[in-house]
Design a protein around this motif. Sequence first.
Motif, PDB file in Angstrom:
ATOM      1  N   LEU A 206     -85.821 -59.624  55.107  1.00 41.95           N
ATOM      2  CA  LEU A 206     -85.076 -60.885  55.169  1.00 41.95           C
ATOM      3  C   LEU A 206     -83.577 -60.629  55.213  1.00 41.95           C
ATOM      4  O   LEU A 206     -82.838 -61.307  55.947  1.00 41.95           O
ATOM      5  N   ARG A 207     -83.146 -59.646  54.459  1.00 40.37           N
ATOM      6  CA  ARG A 207     -81.725 -59.295  54.474  1.00 40.37           C
ATOM      7  C   ARG A 207     -81.315 -58.779  55.856  1.00 40.37           C
ATOM      8  O   ARG A 207     -80.263 -59.144  56.392  1.00 40.37           O
ATOM      9  N   ALA A 208     -82.180 -57.951  56.448  1.00 36.27           N
ATOM     10  CA  ALA A 208     -81.905 -57.433  57.786  1.00 36.27           C
ATOM     11  C   ALA A 208     -81.893 -58.560  58.813  1.00 36.27           C
ATOM     12  O   ALA A 208     -81.055 -58.575  59.729  1.00 36.27           O
ATOM     13  N   ALA A 209     -82.817 -59.516  58.670  1.00 36.18           N
ATOM     14  CA  ALA A 209     -82.864 -60.660  59.586  1.00 36.18           C
ATOM     15  C   ALA A 209     -81.598 -61.488  59.474  1.00 36.18           C
ATOM     16  O   ALA A 209     -81.053 -61.973  60.482  1.00 36.18           O
ATOM     17  N   ALA A 210     -81.109 -61.669  58.256  1.00 37.21           N
ATOM     18  CA  ALA A 210     -79.862 -62.398  58.051  1.00 37.21           C
ATOM     19  C   ALA A 210     -78.695 -61.666  58.705  1.00 37.21           C
ATOM     20  O   ALA A 210     -77.827 -62.290  59.341  1.00 37.21           O
ATOM     21  N   ASP A 211     -78.687 -60.334  58.608  1.00 41.94           N
ATOM     22  CA  ASP A 211     -77.625 -59.542  59.214  1.00 41.94           C
ATOM     23  C   ASP A 211     -77.641 -59.621  60.728  1.00 41.94           C
ATOM     24  O   ASP A 211     -76.613 -59.423  61.382  1.00 41.94           O
ATOM     25  N   ARG A 212     -78.814 -59.907  61.306  1.00 38.33           N
ATOM     26  CA  ARG A 212     -78.940 -60.011  62.759  1.00 38.33           C
ATOM     27  C   ARG A 212     -78.794 -61.454  63.233  1.00 38.33           C
ATOM     28  O   ARG A 212     -79.226 -61.800  64.312  1.00 38.33           O
ATOM     29  N   GLY A 213     -78.167 -62.281  62.422  1.00 42.30           N
ATOM     30  CA  GLY A 213     -77.882 -63.642  62.845  1.00 42.30           C
ATOM     31  C   GLY A 213     -78.932 -64.664  62.473  1.00 42.30           C
ATOM     32  O   GLY A 213     -78.896 -65.798  62.951  1.00 42.30           O
ATOM     33  N   GLY A 214     -79.892 -64.257  61.639  1.00 43.18           N
ATOM     34  CA  GLY A 214     -80.917 -65.197  61.204  1.00 43.18           C
ATOM     35  C   GLY A 214     -82.114 -65.254  62.132  1.00 43.18           C
ATOM     36  O   GLY A 214     -82.628 -66.340  62.424  1.00 43.18           O
ATOM     37  N   ILE A 215     -82.582 -64.082  62.611  1.00 45.17           N
ATOM     38  CA  ILE A 215     -83.793 -64.067  63.424  1.00 45.17           C
ATOM     39  C   ILE A 215     -84.997 -64.368  62.535  1.00 45.17           C
ATOM     40  O   ILE A 215     -84.984 -64.094  61.325  1.00 45.17           O
ATOM     41  N   PRO A 216     -86.066 -64.951  63.088  1.00 45.03           N
ATOM     42  CA  PRO A 216     -87.210 -65.342  62.264  1.00 45.03           C
ATOM     43  C   PRO A 216     -87.997 -64.149  61.732  1.00 45.03           C
ATOM     44  O   PRO A 216     -88.032 -63.079  62.354  1.00 45.03           O
ATOM     45  N   VAL A 217     -88.618 -64.350  60.582  1.00 49.26           N
ATOM     46  CA  VAL A 217     -89.479 -63.356  59.946  1.00 49.26           C
ATOM     47  C   VAL A 217     -90.863 -63.980  59.760  1.00 49.26           C
ATOM     48  O   VAL A 217     -90.979 -65.074  59.202  1.00 49.26           O
ATOM     49  N   VAL A 218     -91.893 -63.280  60.219  1.00 54.69           N
ATOM     50  CA  VAL A 218     -93.266 -63.768  60.139  1.00 54.69           C
ATOM     51  C   VAL A 218     -94.036 -62.948  59.114  1.00 54.69           C
ATOM     52  O   VAL A 218     -94.034 -61.709  59.173  1.00 54.69           O
ATOM     53  N   VAL A 219     -94.701 -63.638  58.185  1.00 53.02           N
ATOM     54  CA  VAL A 219     -95.458 -62.977  57.119  1.00 53.02           C
ATOM     55  C   VAL A 219     -96.917 -63.398  57.204  1.00 53.02           C
ATOM     56  O   VAL A 219     -97.225 -64.579  57.405  1.00 53.02           O
ATOM     57  N   HIS A 220     -97.806 -62.450  57.046  1.00 54.34           N
ATOM     58  CA  HIS A 220     -99.241 -62.714  57.008  1.00 54.34           C
ATOM     59  C   HIS A 220     -99.539 -63.707  55.889  1.00 54.34           C
ATOM     60  O   HIS A 220     -99.050 -63.569  54.771  1.00 54.34           O
ATOM     61  N   GLY A 221    -100.349 -64.735  56.201  1.00 60.80           N
ATOM     62  CA  GLY A 221    -100.602 -65.772  55.206  1.00 60.80           C
ATOM     63  C   GLY A 221    -101.996 -65.782  54.629  1.00 60.80           C
ATOM     64  O   GLY A 221    -102.218 -66.323  53.546  1.00 60.80           O
ATOM     65  N   ALA A 222    -102.974 -65.192  55.348  1.00 61.14           N
ATOM     66  CA  ALA A 222    -104.346 -65.139  54.845  1.00 61.14           C
ATOM     67  C   ALA A 222    -104.496 -63.947  53.899  1.00 61.14           C
ATOM     68  O   ALA A 222    -103.533 -63.217  53.649  1.00 61.14           O
ATOM     69  N   ALA A 223    -105.718 -63.744  53.366  1.00 60.84           N
ATOM     70  CA  ALA A 223    -105.958 -62.600  52.493  1.00 60.84           C
ATOM     71  C   ALA A 223    -105.499 -61.318  53.201  1.00 60.84           C
ATOM     72  O   ALA A 223    -105.678 -61.187  54.420  1.00 60.84           O
ATOM     73  N   PRO A 224    -104.829 -60.407  52.486  1.00 64.88           N
ATOM     74  CA  PRO A 224    -104.716 -60.310  51.035  1.00 64.88           C
ATOM     75  C   PRO A 224    -103.569 -61.100  50.407  1.00 64.88           C
ATOM     76  O   PRO A 224    -103.269 -60.907  49.224  1.00 64.88           O
ATOM     77  N   THR A 225    -102.893 -61.963  51.151  1.00 64.81           N
ATOM     78  CA  THR A 225    -101.839 -62.788  50.565  1.00 64.81           C
ATOM     79  C   THR A 225    -102.424 -63.707  49.491  1.00 64.81           C
ATOM     80  O   THR A 225    -103.446 -64.359  49.712  1.00 64.81           O
ATOM     81  N   THR A 226    -101.778 -63.757  48.355  1.00 66.19           N
ATOM     82  CA  THR A 226    -102.277 -64.526  47.214  1.00 66.19           C
ATOM     83  C   THR A 226    -101.434 -65.782  47.002  1.00 66.19           C
ATOM     84  O   THR A 226    -100.379 -65.958  47.610  1.00 66.19           O
ATOM     85  N   ALA A 227    -101.925 -66.640  46.109  1.00 68.66           N
ATOM     86  CA  ALA A 227    -101.153 -67.837  45.748  1.00 68.66           C
ATOM     87  C   ALA A 227     -99.793 -67.442  45.165  1.00 68.66           C
ATOM     88  O   ALA A 227     -98.774 -68.092  45.439  1.00 68.66           O
ATOM     89  N   LYS A 228     -99.777 -66.389  44.380  1.00 68.45           N
ATOM     90  CA  LYS A 228     -98.506 -65.904  43.825  1.00 68.45           C
ATOM     91  C   LYS A 228     -97.566 -65.465  44.939  1.00 68.45           C
ATOM     92  O   LYS A 228     -96.353 -65.722  44.887  1.00 68.45           O
ATOM     93  N   ASP A 229     -98.105 -64.808  45.972  1.00 74.04           N
ATOM     94  CA  ASP A 229     -97.276 -64.373  47.098  1.00 74.04           C
ATOM     95  C   ASP A 229     -96.635 -65.561  47.802  1.00 74.04           C
ATOM     96  O   ASP A 229     -95.454 -65.512  48.169  1.00 74.04           O
ATOM     97  N   LEU A 230     -97.400 -66.623  48.008  1.00 77.05           N
ATOM     98  CA  LEU A 230     -96.835 -67.803  48.665  1.00 77.05           C
ATOM     99  C   LEU A 230     -95.697 -68.395  47.842  1.00 77.05           C
ATOM    100  O   LEU A 230     -94.667 -68.814  48.389  1.00 77.05           O
TER     101      LEU A 230
END
Length: 241
Positions: A114-138
């Motif tokens: 996210l810090r790198a994306a901000a340094d590049r002018g705010g390019i989007p970052v995509v994160v996997h949302g299904a398992a193994p992503t947890t409720a805590k991760d969201l």
Amino acid sequence: MIIDAHSHVHDPLADHLALLDEAGVDKTILFPTRPHPERARDLAGLKLEMAALQRALSGRQDGYAAAIEEWESALAAYPDRFIGFASALDRAELRGIGELTPPPDEAASIEPMLRAAADRGGIPVVVHGAAPTTAKDLRTLAELARRYPRVPLVVSQLGGLHWMDAIEYVRDNPSMYLELSTASIVFAVRLAITELPERALFGSDAPYGDPVLARATVERVTRPGEVRDLVLGGNAFRLIS
């Protein structure tokens, strides 16, 4: 313009292009991939590909160089169809970062991206949302989004089993987006679009999902008009512009 906001390199690439043509997709956000489930011809073959996926999810780097080479070849061959996202930040053609898949309960580990994306002018970052992503991760992703409000943060696969939490977090954080692929419940897609008409993204997660079916699902739960057009491409176009 119809934009598939979440897709992975296929083998062979021609099969992917045929699917996109059938779905009427103009452009596709393309991620590298190490597993290729589309290669499997039987259960044993699929298990081998899924083992590669598990190695990738556990953080092992074997096969990464080959995956990047495949991805670069696809982008070079069809620059009018594919929009390149990857975590290889040294590549000039990179339009966004992802798909990031941190270990369970370790979503905070994506902060350097996210810090790198901000340094590049705010390019989007995509994160996997299904398992193994947890409720805590969201919940952690929502906290990170508040910390980096100039970086569009996309939660994929409608947040998996935690889709209600995902809708709420994205709704309450203006820099977050929700990608709708591989939903197991149709009314989850309907509710996501109702709550997030300007931040819901049509995606297939191909080859795990199908662009034709993913588009049909969006069209099943929307009426022709502005909202449908935004979800099928307008929101993604704004994200990458």
